[in-house]
Each structure stands twice: as C-alpha cells, then as structure tokens.
Write an enzyme that holds these catalytic residues in place. Structure first.
Site, PDB file in Angstrom:
ATOM      1  N   TRP A  99       0.841  -1.208   0.000  1.00  0.00           N
ATOM      2  CA  TRP A  99       0.000   0.000   0.000  1.00  0.00           C
ATOM      3  C   TRP A  99       0.865   1.242   0.000  1.00  0.00           C
ATOM      4  CZ3 TRP A  99      -4.229  -1.344  -1.923  1.00  0.00           C
ATOM      5  CH2 TRP A  99      -4.872  -2.518  -1.540  1.00  0.00           C
ATOM      6  N   ASP A 166      -1.909   6.851   6.125  1.00  0.00           N
ATOM      7  CA  ASP A 166      -2.940   5.912   5.674  1.00  0.00           C
ATOM      8  C   ASP A 166      -3.225   4.997   6.861  1.00  0.00           C
ATOM      9  OD1 ASP A 166      -4.389   3.772   4.677  1.00  0.00           O
ATOM     10  OD2 ASP A 166      -2.962   3.249   3.086  1.00  0.00           O
ATOM     11  N   LYS A 190     -12.107  -1.885   6.764  1.00  0.00           N
ATOM     12  CA  LYS A 190     -11.289  -2.746   7.616  1.00  0.00           C
ATOM     13  C   LYS A 190     -11.763  -2.690   9.075  1.00  0.00           C
ATOM     14  CE  LYS A 190      -8.659  -3.376   3.960  1.00  0.00           C
ATOM     15  NZ  LYS A 190      -7.679  -2.406   3.547  1.00  0.00           N
TER      16      LYS A 190
HETATM   17  C1  LIG Z   1      -7.060  -2.032   2.162  1.00  0.00           C
HETATM   18  C2  LIG Z   1      -6.038  -0.976   2.232  1.00  0.00           C
HETATM   19  C3  LIG Z   1      -5.926   0.016   1.232  1.00  0.00           C
HETATM   20  C4  LIG Z   1      -6.796   0.026  -0.005  1.00  0.00           C
HETATM   21  O1  LIG Z   1      -8.030   0.513   0.279  1.00  0.00           O
HETATM   22  P1  LIG Z   1      -9.125   0.706  -0.870  1.00  0.00           P
HETATM   23  O2  LIG Z   1     -10.240   1.322  -0.113  1.00  0.00           O
HETATM   24  O3  LIG Z   1      -9.436  -0.665  -1.406  1.00  0.00           O
HETATM   25  O4  LIG Z   1      -8.565   1.574  -1.918  1.00  0.00           O
HETATM   26  C5  LIG Z   1      -4.971   0.989   1.395  1.00  0.00           C
HETATM   27  N1  LIG Z   1      -4.159   1.004   2.467  1.00  0.00           N
HETATM   28  C6  LIG Z   1      -4.223   0.064   3.432  1.00  0.00           C
HETATM   29  C7  LIG Z   1      -3.296   0.132   4.600  1.00  0.00           C
HETATM   30  C8  LIG Z   1      -5.168  -0.953   3.332  1.00  0.00           C
HETATM   31  O5  LIG Z   1      -5.247  -1.891   4.293  1.00  0.00           O
END
Ligand SMILES: *Cc1c(COP(=O)(O)O)cnc(C)c1O
Length: 358
Positions: A99, A166, A190
């Site tokens: 990511w 993030d 998540k």
């Molecule tokens: C799942 C995830 C993403 C991607 O998220 P999307 O909403 O599918 O774009 C980005 N960063 C992390 C840390 C993730 O766990």
C-alpha cells in the site's frame, strides 16, 4: 451459525451494527422509507451525516481545526488526492509494504518522492528504523498498519512538516494524538464499516498551498465547503459507520478497544510463539494488533491446506494469508470477538497434537 470471521477486508462488523443497518434498509427510523431511497439532501440523511461526523470527532478525540470527510474512491484514490493537494516539489514516504508503494507511485506523478526508509529487503516483515523526517519536504507520509504483512507503527511521530497517514486498517483500534497529523485517511472496510466510503481527516491550514489547479472533485476544499455532499455521498456505508461509532462509544471508546485488541493479539501471538509447528512472519518488535500473520514451520508446510480445512470445519473463515506472504493471516479487528481468537488457538493446539513429530 455466525462464523468466526478473520477476513482482512471487507471484514467483521459488530452484530448489532449489521442488524441496525438491516433495520434501516427496511424502514429508516419508522419513516416508512428505506435509507436506500431517501434524498441525501433531506433532513433525515443530513442528521445521519452530522451525527457521523460528530461521533467520529468525539471517539477519535479530534481537536479544533480539523474537518472529517466521507468520500468515494477508496484509500487508493487518496494516494493521488494527497499529492494533488499537498505536493509542490518534494514529499517523504516510508516504504513499509504494497500500500505504501502504491501511494509512492501516485505521488511521483506530482513531484519528487524521497523514500526515507524501507523494509523491502525482507518482504516488509519489519518497520524500518533509523530514519528521520526531512525538514525540506512538503509532507511526510506513512502507512500505520501494513495489512498484508502484519506490521504496525504505533507512534504518532513528531514532525516539523505536515504528517499524513494511511490508517485504513488500524483507525479506531487505539487512542491516538490526532494533533500530530495534517491528514489521516483510509477505506472504511477494515475497522469502521463496509466498502464504499473513505474517511479523510484533514487540518484545514495545510490546504491551498500548491501552485497547480485542482479539479473540483479532487479538491478537498470542495468537499469541506459542501460537508461531503458536493455530490451524492455513499449514504448506506456512511450509515453503517455511524452504527459502528455508536457501538464504539457505548463500549467505552478507544482505551477500552485498545485493551481488548491487545488482549486478543497477545493470546494469538503467545500461541504462535509456543506452538512447535507454527511461527510468526513479522519481526516481534513490529507486530500488528490488527493483522496477525503466521506460517507452518518449514517441515510442516505441506500441511497448509489441512490446517485451513480444519479451521473451516470449525466455522472459521478468511484465514488464508495474502499471496505475497503465504501461510495464514488472522485479522483481529475491533469487532472480532475474543471467542474467535480462542477458537483459533485451540485449533492450532489440536493441529499440533495431530502432526508434531516431537
Ligand atoms: C485495504 C487498504 C488500502 C486500499 O483501500 P481501498 O479502499 O481498497 O482503496 C490501502 N491502504 C491500506 C493500509 C489498506 O489496508
């Protein structure tokens, strides 16, 4: 029967959150209408949006000066929106997994990227150390929880430049100091709600400093001015986030959540370390409280499918590890019950008795 859901995302939600969402789909607040079929501009949905923003701020303890937005496009769109809005010349990134790499790739469309630390040499199994945040960059970006590799950063770093994180997979898992950050973003799917909505926490004073024009929908200022209602927001996912926030508050907030998460993770890590046929993949000092990755030791790796089949028979789901790590990954997000972790630990012990040659 409700399964033990260890899925990495979309992932487990509290039962009452799902039930209350189902009720709102059938009849929203006794209005005789489904939440699926009411205007986002009406007062009923405006109340949902207002309460979601207010509870988000309250539960995460967000100070004055920050805006909370609910957007589309996933965390993946934020990989581009962040540099679009904040990167003039150069940004610093910590490379801790796929990511983070994707975020770096998008930032390079807008300027220079300085990767100040990386754990790519060991398949991102640890959090890099010994790096410093440069003072000559527009911002510093990191991924707090590396969902695929099971590593996590628990520090709210001190930074002289705006700090962006993030937090897709560990938001609301523990108390944090929001005042250290310029921006925090993530997909809801998540630890907060279903797929389809992205949360953005942004300190307003970091905006408006880049030279380039920014298309309307990609400009945070648009969404701030319109209260996340410039266009139709993802109404139902936002409602489910609201139910999760109500549930979090009722349980006692993030300190209680953190204790529950530490307790669950300790149970499982202790078993991984004790068990003679399993081992963890993340460095011990980098272990995540949200995604717990483990494998069978080399002599036992041919038994991977057998372990998945045993756990599946016991009502467990979502345990297969990401293809880039292999083995198993137990995601132990907020809504995963301790009973589910206990069931997994017992399955590991049973499997050891069946197969250990010692
Ligand atoms: C799942 C995830 C993403 C991607 O998220 P999307 O909403 O599918 O774009 C980005 N960063 C992390 C840390 C993730 O766990």
């Amino acid at each position: 029967m409700k399964k033990h859901n260890f899925s990495a995302g979309p992932s487990v939600l509290a039962r009452e959150v799902i039930e209350n969402t189902a009720k709102a789909v059938l009849d929203f607040n006794g209005s005789g209408l489904s939440i699926l079929e009411i205007s986002h501009r009406g007062k009923d949905f405006q109340a949902v949006m207002d309460e979601t923003v207010a509870l988000f701020k309250e539960v995460l303890n967000i100070p004055e000066g920050y805006q909370v937005l609910f957007l589309g496009g996933g965390a993946s769109l934020q990989f581009s929106m962040v540099p679009f809005n904040l990167l003039n010349k150069k940004a610093a990134y910590l490379e801790t997994g796929v990511w983070a790499k994707k975020a770096i790739k998008e930032a390079k469309f807008f300027g220079e990227v300085q990767v100040i630390g990386s754990s790519a040499d060991k398949n991102f199994s640890y959090i890099p150390k010994g790096w410093t945040i440069p003072s000559d960059v527009d911002y510093f970006h990191f991924t707090s929880n590396n969902t695929i590799y099971g590593t996590e950063i628990f520090d709210d770093f001190d930074s002289t430049v705006p700090m962006v994180a993030d937090m897709s997979s560990d938001i609301f898992s523990r108390p944090m100091d929001v005042s250290k950050y310029a921006m925090i973003y993530g997909g809801a799917q998540k630890n907060l709600g279903p797929a389809g909505v992205t949360f953005v926490v942004v300190r307003e004073d970091v905006l408006g400093k880049v030279d380039r024009p920014i298309p309307t929908m990609l400009n945070y200022k648009t969404h701030i001015a319109e209260g996340s209602m410039f266009n139709t927001p993802p109404c139902l996912p936002i409602y489910t986030c609201l139910e999760t926030l109500r549930w979090l508050k009722k349980l006692g907030g993030l300190e209680v959540m953190q204790k529950m998460n530490q307790d669950k993770a300790k149970l499982l890590y202790d078993e991984i370390d004790r068990n003679s046929i399993f081992e963890g993949t993340a460095a011990k000092d980098s272990r995540s409280l949200m995604n717990i990755c483990f494998v069978l030791k080399p002599d036992y790796q041919h038994l991977e499918a057998d372990f998945l089949s045993l756990t599946s028979k016991k009502g467990m789901s979502g345990l297969k590890g990401h293809r880039s790590v292999g083995g198993f990954r137990a995601s132990t997000y907020n809504a995963l019950a301790k009973e589910s972790v206990i069931a997994l630990v017992e399955a590991m012990q049973e499997f050891e008795k069946m197969h250990s040659v010692k």
